[in-house]
Scaffold this active site. Structure first.
Site, PDB file in Angstrom:
ATOM      1  N   HIS A  82     -15.269  55.060 -22.220  1.00 43.73           N
ATOM      2  CA  HIS A  82     -16.633  54.592 -22.518  1.00 43.73           C
ATOM      3  C   HIS A  82     -17.102  55.040 -23.887  1.00 43.73           C
ATOM      4  O   HIS A  82     -18.301  54.996 -24.171  1.00 43.73           O
ATOM      5  CB  HIS A  82     -17.605  55.082 -21.429  1.00 43.73           C
ATOM      6  CG  HIS A  82     -17.322  54.443 -20.100  1.00 43.73           C
ATOM      7  ND1 HIS A  82     -17.898  54.894 -18.934  1.00 43.73           N
ATOM      8  CD2 HIS A  82     -16.512  53.433 -19.739  1.00 43.73           C
ATOM      9  CE1 HIS A  82     -17.459  54.156 -17.917  1.00 43.73           C
ATOM     10  NE2 HIS A  82     -16.610  53.269 -18.390  1.00 43.73           N
ATOM     11  N   CYS A 116     -20.025  45.415 -39.090  1.00 40.84           N
ATOM     12  CA  CYS A 116     -18.774  45.722 -39.824  1.00 40.84           C
ATOM     13  C   CYS A 116     -17.918  46.732 -39.088  1.00 40.84           C
ATOM     14  O   CYS A 116     -16.793  47.023 -39.500  1.00 40.84           O
ATOM     15  CB  CYS A 116     -19.120  46.213 -41.239  1.00 40.84           C
ATOM     16  SG  CYS A 116     -19.810  47.877 -41.282  1.00 40.84           S
ATOM     17  N   ASN A 133     -14.595  65.630  -5.601  1.00 41.40           N
ATOM     18  CA  ASN A 133     -15.956  65.152  -5.846  1.00 41.40           C
ATOM     19  C   ASN A 133     -16.885  65.702  -4.785  1.00 41.40           C
ATOM     20  O   ASN A 133     -16.525  65.739  -3.607  1.00 41.40           O
ATOM     21  CB  ASN A 133     -16.009  63.616  -5.841  1.00 41.40           C
ATOM     22  CG  ASN A 133     -17.216  63.097  -6.612  1.00 41.40           C
ATOM     23  OD1 ASN A 133     -17.363  63.356  -7.795  1.00 41.40           O
ATOM     24  ND2 ASN A 133     -18.100  62.391  -5.917  1.00 41.40           N
TER      25      ASN A 133
END
Ligand code: APR
Ligand code: ZN
Length: 262
Positions: free
Chosen positions: A125, A136, A230
């Site tokens: 990300h 540019c 987690n």
């Protein structure tokens, strides 16, 4: 960690010890112990403090000054001055140094894995320390741009917003993947190759809600061992061979120690 976690940790350590190619995918949860708020969950910033809809690429194009006001607020909330990598980032770096981890694929934009010493880091990300010109493509450090935005807001100087590219005058954006943008193709293809090659894939500190990053554990599970570290449940839990609902700063240093990688 309780005894069950200790037993699961031992299982994970042995899977890593036997692995040819181990790969880690990390999310905001690995930086939470550093003081970086997560996006989801009860104290996540999305919905509690910020609306993710305000950070879409379409909003930047439609209302660049308003986008940048909100972006600097979000940046300052995510990355207060004192935050730095924690023992979980360091543990992954030492596992790589010990030859136990091939790569870290991260959804985080804080740069903490490289700062902690990891060498093969794929930033899916992007990186919030840089800004990029939409015209540019020139990239430059983000902080001076943030400073200019803060000064313009304090001075009520709407003319000074939005920040533009000194090379071509184009619009400048954070060098992160905004909602509505696709991931840098080559980086994601490399991440897919690592996942497909891995015989152990660790998903760490991520709710695994956001595609296409969340597809990587699915690819990895096809052939190897999928381990999820987690605090909350994730969408991929059903596919996980090993699951640790524990704090990254308890699990990862203990894992590194078991593999003599500390
Ligand atoms: N130890 C282990 N897990 C933790 C810890 C901790 N100390 N602290 C938080 N977590 C877990 C939470 O339970 C949560 O499930 O980390 C997870 C973080 O999930 P999210 O906030 O959804 O972050 P992430 O998965 O990285 O989000 C992916 O969404 O908004 C986008 O671009 C943004 O990269 C981000 C993407
Ligand atoms: Zn430019």
């Amino acid at each position: 960690m309780d005894d069950a976690d200790e037993a699961t940790l031992a299982e994970l350590a042995s899977a890593l010890a036997d692995a040819e190619t181990a790969v880690a995918l990390t999310g905001a949860g690995i930086s939470a112990p550093s003081g970086v708020p997560t996006f989801r969950g009860e104290d996540g910033v999305w919905g509690n403090e910020f609306d993710p809809e305000d950070f879409r690429i379409g909003r930047l194009r439609r209302d660049p000054a308003g986008f940048w006001r909100d972006r600097v607020d979000l940046h300052d909330r995510l990355f207060p001055d004192s935050v730095e990598p924690n023992s979980a980032h360091e543990a992954l770096a030492s596992l790589e140094a010990a030859g136990r981890l091939e790569a870290v694929v991260t959804q985080n934009t804080d740069g903490f894995h490289a700062a902690a010493g990891s060498e093969t880091v794929l930033e899916l990300h992007g990186n919030a320390a840089r800004v990029a010109c939409v015209d540019c493509g020139a990239t430059r450090p983000a902080e001076p741009v943030h400073e200019r935005v803060r000064t313009a807001i304090e001075a009520g100087d709407g003319e000074a917003l939005p920040p533009t590219c000194p090379d071509c005058g184009g619009l400048v954006k954070p060098d992160v993947v905004l909602f509505g943008e696709s991931l840098p193709r080559s980086t994601f293809q490399r991440a897919q190759a690592f996942a497909a090659d891995s015989d152990v894939f660790l998903a760490i500190g991520s709710s695994l809600e956001v595609e296409p990053a969340a597809s990587l554990p699915r690819q990895a599970a096809a052939g190897g061992t999928l381990a999820i570290v987690n605090l909350a449940s994730t969408r991929a839990d059903g596919r996980a061979d090993i699951r640790l609902r524990a704090d990254v700063t308890d699990v990862l240093p203990a894992l590194a120690a078991r593999l003599d990688a500390d």
